[in-house]
Design a protein around this motif. Structure first.
Motif, PDB file in Angstrom:
ATOM      1  N   ALA A 295      37.916  50.914  27.476  1.00  0.00           N
ATOM      2  CA  ALA A 295      36.630  51.037  28.176  1.00  0.00           C
ATOM      3  C   ALA A 295      35.718  49.850  27.867  1.00  0.00           C
ATOM      4  CB  ALA A 295      35.959  52.352  27.778  1.00  0.00           C
ATOM      5  N   LEU A 296      35.697  49.404  26.618  1.00  0.00           N
ATOM      6  CA  LEU A 296      34.874  48.242  26.252  1.00  0.00           C
ATOM      7  C   LEU A 296      35.334  46.987  26.988  1.00  0.00           C
ATOM      8  CD1 LEU A 296      34.551  48.792  22.395  1.00  0.00           C
ATOM      9  CD2 LEU A 296      32.697  48.926  24.067  1.00  0.00           C
TER      10      LEU A 296
ATOM     11  N   PHE B 146      33.332  44.713  29.900  1.00  0.00           N
ATOM     12  CA  PHE B 146      33.138  43.263  29.777  1.00  0.00           C
ATOM     13  C   PHE B 146      33.646  42.549  31.017  1.00  0.00           C
ATOM     14  CE2 PHE B 146      34.805  39.085  28.553  1.00  0.00           C
ATOM     15  CZ  PHE B 146      33.678  38.500  27.998  1.00  0.00           C
ATOM     16  N   PHE B 147      34.819  42.928  31.491  1.00  0.00           N
ATOM     17  CA  PHE B 147      35.380  42.273  32.676  1.00  0.00           C
ATOM     18  C   PHE B 147      34.569  42.592  33.931  1.00  0.00           C
ATOM     19  CE2 PHE B 147      39.626  42.793  30.319  1.00  0.00           C
ATOM     20  CZ  PHE B 147      39.473  41.565  29.689  1.00  0.00           C
ATOM     21  N   GLU B 148      33.959  43.771  33.987  1.00  0.00           N
ATOM     22  CA  GLU B 148      33.157  44.161  35.155  1.00  0.00           C
ATOM     23  C   GLU B 148      31.817  43.464  35.198  1.00  0.00           C
ATOM     24  OE1 GLU B 148      34.426  48.762  36.248  1.00  0.00           O
ATOM     25  OE2 GLU B 148      32.978  48.392  34.642  1.00  0.00           O
ATOM     26  N   THR B 149      31.203  43.260  34.031  1.00  0.00           N
ATOM     27  CA  THR B 149      29.808  42.814  33.997  1.00  0.00           C
ATOM     28  C   THR B 149      29.630  41.318  33.771  1.00  0.00           C
ATOM     29  OG1 THR B 149      29.688  43.376  31.638  1.00  0.00           O
ATOM     30  CG2 THR B 149      29.017  45.072  33.217  1.00  0.00           C
ATOM     31  N   GLU B 150      30.628  40.672  33.166  1.00  0.00           N
ATOM     32  CA  GLU B 150      30.480  39.239  32.913  1.00  0.00           C
ATOM     33  C   GLU B 150      30.947  38.439  34.128  1.00  0.00           C
ATOM     34  OE1 GLU B 150      29.031  37.618  30.118  1.00  0.00           O
ATOM     35  OE2 GLU B 150      28.356  39.712  30.146  1.00  0.00           O
ATOM     36  N   PRO B 151      30.296  37.341  34.416  1.00  0.00           N
ATOM     37  CA  PRO B 151      30.670  36.540  35.593  1.00  0.00           C
ATOM     38  C   PRO B 151      31.861  35.644  35.286  1.00  0.00           C
ATOM     39  CG  PRO B 151      28.821  35.517  34.466  1.00  0.00           C
ATOM     40  CD  PRO B 151      29.110  36.783  33.724  1.00  0.00           C
ATOM     41  N   ASP B 152      32.440  35.094  36.368  1.00  0.00           N
ATOM     42  CA  ASP B 152      33.409  34.013  36.211  1.00  0.00           C
ATOM     43  C   ASP B 152      32.641  32.755  35.823  1.00  0.00           C
ATOM     44  OD1 ASP B 152      35.603  35.579  37.034  1.00  0.00           O
ATOM     45  OD2 ASP B 152      35.135  35.221  39.145  1.00  0.00           O
ATOM     46  N   PRO B 153      33.144  31.870  34.999  1.00  0.00           N
ATOM     47  CA  PRO B 153      34.470  31.927  34.356  1.00  0.00           C
ATOM     48  C   PRO B 153      34.465  32.571  32.974  1.00  0.00           C
ATOM     49  CG  PRO B 153      33.533  29.775  33.982  1.00  0.00           C
ATOM     50  CD  PRO B 153      32.497  30.544  34.783  1.00  0.00           C
ATOM     51  N   ASP B 154      33.261  33.067  32.523  1.00  0.00           N
ATOM     52  CA  ASP B 154      33.173  33.556  31.148  1.00  0.00           C
ATOM     53  C   ASP B 154      34.134  34.710  30.869  1.00  0.00           C
ATOM     54  OD1 ASP B 154      31.283  31.674  30.655  1.00  0.00           O
ATOM     55  OD2 ASP B 154      29.721  33.047  29.978  1.00  0.00           O
ATOM     56  N   ARG B 155      34.263  35.637  31.831  1.00  0.00           N
ATOM     57  CA  ARG B 155      35.151  36.767  31.559  1.00  0.00           C
ATOM     58  C   ARG B 155      36.610  36.309  31.466  1.00  0.00           C
ATOM     59  NH1 ARG B 155      35.098  40.354  37.172  1.00  0.00           N
ATOM     60  NH2 ARG B 155      35.415  38.643  38.651  1.00  0.00           N
TER      61      ARG B 155
ATOM     62  N   TRP C 214      41.956  39.303  43.010  1.00  0.00           N
ATOM     63  CA  TRP C 214      42.978  40.287  43.436  1.00  0.00           C
ATOM     64  C   TRP C 214      42.631  41.685  42.931  1.00  0.00           C
ATOM     65  CZ3 TRP C 214      47.712  41.422  40.135  1.00  0.00           C
ATOM     66  CH2 TRP C 214      48.566  42.344  40.776  1.00  0.00           C
ATOM     67  N   LEU C 215      42.240  41.779  41.683  1.00  0.00           N
ATOM     68  CA  LEU C 215      41.936  43.093  41.101  1.00  0.00           C
ATOM     69  C   LEU C 215      40.738  43.748  41.773  1.00  0.00           C
ATOM     70  CD1 LEU C 215      42.420  42.216  37.307  1.00  0.00           C
ATOM     71  CD2 LEU C 215      43.977  43.515  38.765  1.00  0.00           C
ATOM     72  N   GLU C 216      39.776  42.944  42.178  1.00  0.00           N
ATOM     73  CA  GLU C 216      38.556  43.483  42.774  1.00  0.00           C
ATOM     74  C   GLU C 216      38.627  43.558  44.290  1.00  0.00           C
ATOM     75  OE1 GLU C 216      35.479  42.022  39.255  1.00  0.00           O
ATOM     76  OE2 GLU C 216      35.775  40.747  41.021  1.00  0.00           O
ATOM     77  N   GLY C 217      39.812  43.303  44.864  1.00  0.00           N
ATOM     78  CA  GLY C 217      39.987  43.435  46.309  1.00  0.00           C
ATOM     79  C   GLY C 217      39.399  42.304  47.108  1.00  0.00           C
ATOM     80  N   ARG C 218      39.136  41.169  46.487  1.00  0.00           N
ATOM     81  CA  ARG C 218      38.554  40.028  47.195  1.00  0.00           C
ATOM     82  C   ARG C 218      39.589  38.961  47.539  1.00  0.00           C
ATOM     83  NH1 ARG C 218      36.135  37.197  44.048  1.00  0.00           N
ATOM     84  NH2 ARG C 218      36.405  38.187  42.017  1.00  0.00           N
ATOM     85  N   GLY C 219      40.831  39.168  47.127  1.00  0.00           N
ATOM     86  CA  GLY C 219      41.859  38.171  47.366  1.00  0.00           C
ATOM     87  C   GLY C 219      43.243  38.788  47.328  1.00  0.00           C
TER      88      GLY C 219
END
Length: 543
Positions: free
Chosen positions: A22-23, A27-36, A185-190
């Protein structure tokens, strides 16, 4: 950098697997690219900074603190990054902590002569948690209890159930940081990333341990047996896009075994066991695991080492032949395809694992009981109709290992562990009695154990070691050990092997503490000649 530091801190303090997932997902949901993506690369071991070494960090810390106090603190804490992060003196500076991407880019591009000042400036501008995150990035020792697999499960959850962790695994080795294509890909954008023929790793199929209750209900006619060889499981991936040799955990070990990669002149994905194989008078002989250990974790083996410890692959299964995915086929069909392919390709340094019919439990038990004398770990049982599926599905593949051996040994030396055990003496060197000329005896070390005890037993042993230390050798503590003084440990192990590293001439395979023998005086611990006789009874097997 602040968000990444917070993630590391919370992962370290969070014991539960689901909570860690969950942690990571947050982090992957809330941090922007490229930091995540950079954070993901750090967590999965995909970042390496050749110029910044731990020695540089130590030099910086000793220049800002009392060197003697630092040495004592480092010895107690057991972790360089944590020690420096806590001891670094606070300074008022007009600069914010660095960004995660800034740290990674600067470490990769800054000349070595300027790195010290750069890192010191970052540490001056950062609070202790951020200092720790920066230092962990530099030293590469995150140790936050989040495996690569857990990170991929957290990534899969970003898709809302559309994509499984095993699907991510199959494209992982075709990707590179900061993984913007993966997140899209994971977020359905590619679209799904296309490895384009790259030699990617496929999640392996694993076996369940065979328990007594399972033996009584198995339909043995539905299974075929194989020897469980004492090497390491590997996956050979050879495609038009390249060749890779992977460990079971997806680590690329190609550089350590160049002769195997050179022999992969085919287009296929194979499953097998990496072994040291030698020519014997009656055929190919499987050497003890100790020989293979000489080759493991060496990035560039010498020609002499390759001659002394020649490796080969015992093939178990075939996952792909060219572009055809064979994994949905039943085991019997895949085995036929493997045999036909092997007859045509005749790959160097490879042979086929022997199949053994399983008529009934008594016959299987006889085979297993003879495994130790043949230096084999035990048996594998594979259901004939089983597809090759990732993970450990129950009922399809079983492993029935030989029973471990045990000895009663005397604790001789101890050293503190790492991570959560850095404050405890948890690494134990133990020994057996050896007869000397004149009839007297001495204790000689035969191995080290790091596991097998409970938290309560660890606390008890730590307390006993502190109260019975007789000498210090750097981080190592010698403890009281003699006929009338000391503590006895029951040590379980898989096999005994000759060793030039120990004064005894013998080493143990996978030793672990089975129990504490507080009821037994050290004078009644086992003698070395017991291990010697055991070693002489162990033989390699000719195929």
């Amino acid at each position: 950098m602040i968000a990444f530091a917070e993630l590391l801190e919370r992962l370290t303090l969070t014991p539960g697997r689901l909570a860690k997932i969950a942690l990571l997902r947050r982090f992957f949901e809330t941090e922007p690219d490229p930091d995540r993506g950079i954070g993901l690369a750090a967590l999965t071991g995909e970042l390496a900074f050749d110029a910044a070494k731990p020695a540089l960090i130590r030099q910086l810390a000793e220049s800002r603190t009392d060197p003697v106090l630092f040495a004592w603190s480092y010895d107690y804490v057991g972790d360089l990054a944590e020690t420096v992060a806590l001891m670094w003196p606070e300074r008022r500076v007009n600069a914010p902590p660095p960004l995660l991407m800034e740290v990674v880019q600067s470490l990769a591009t800054t000349p070595k002569s300027e790195l010290g000042a750069l890192v010191a400036g970052w540490l001056d501008a950062s609070p202790a948690p951020v200092r720790l995150a920066i230092l962990k990035l530099i030293t590469g020792g995150l140790r936050v209890g989040a495996s690569v697999r857990i990170a991929k499960i957290a990534l899969a959850e970003l898709s809302g159930g559309r994509i499984a962790a095993d699907d991510i695994e199959e494209v992982w080795h075709g990707l590179s940081p900061p993984y913007t294509e993966l997140f899209a890909w994971l977020e359905g954008r590619g679209d799904k990333p296309d490895p384009a023929g790259a030699p990617v790793f496929r999640p392996p199929m694993l076996a369940h341990p065979l328990e007594v209750q399972d033996l009584a209900v198995l339909d043995y006619a539905r299974y075929v047996a194989e020897w469980k060889w004492d090497g390491i499981r590997v996956q050979l991936v050879s495609t038009p896009g390249g060749r890779r040799l992977y460990s079971r955990g997806s680590e690329d070990i190609s550089a350590a075994f160049p002769e195997i990669v050179e022999a992969m002149t085919f287009d296929a994905v194979l499953d097998g066991e990496l072994l040291v194989l030698r020519d014997g008078p009656d055929g190919v002989v499987v050497a003890p695991f100790a020989d293979l250990q000489q080759r493991l974790n060496r990035k560039a083996p010498t020609g002499r080492m390759m001659q002394q410890f020649p490796v080969g692959i015992r093939l178990y299964d075939m996952l792909f032949e060219a572009d055809e995915d064979l994994r949905p086929l039943p085991f019997d069909a895949r085995r036929r395809r493997l045999e036909d392919w092997f007859a045509r390709a005749a790959p160097a340094r490879m042979d086929l694992s022997e199949l053994i019919d399983v008529p009934d439990l008594p016959a299987l038990s006889v085979l297993r009981d003879g495994a130790r004398a043949a230096s084999i770990e035990g048996l594998m049982l594979k259901r004939r109709d089983s597809p090759y599926v990732p993970g450990r599905p129950k009922g399809l593949w079983w492993k029935w290992k030989r029973d471990p051996l045990t000895i009663d040994a005397v604790l001789m030396y101890a050293q503190r562990g790492h991570g959560k055990r850095s404050s405890f003496y948890s690494d134990y060197t133990f020994g057996l009695w050896r007869q000397l000329e004149g009839g007297s005896e001495e204790l000689v070390p035969v191995g080290k154990a790091y596991s097998g005890f409970t938290d309560a037993e660890l606390a008890m042993l730590d307390r006993w070691i502190r109260n019975h230390t007789t000498a210090r050798f750097g981080p190592v503590r010698e403890v009281a050990h003699g006929r009338d003084a000391g503590i006895v440990l029951e040590i379980a192990f898989d096999a005994a092997q000759r060793s030039t590293r120990h004064k005894s001439g013998v080493a143990l395979r996978f030793p672990r503490v089975s129990r504490l023998r507080t009821d037994k005086p050290p004078a009644e611990a086992d003698r070395l000649d017991i291990l010697i006789r055991l070693l002489e009874g162990e033989a390699t097997i000719a195929i």
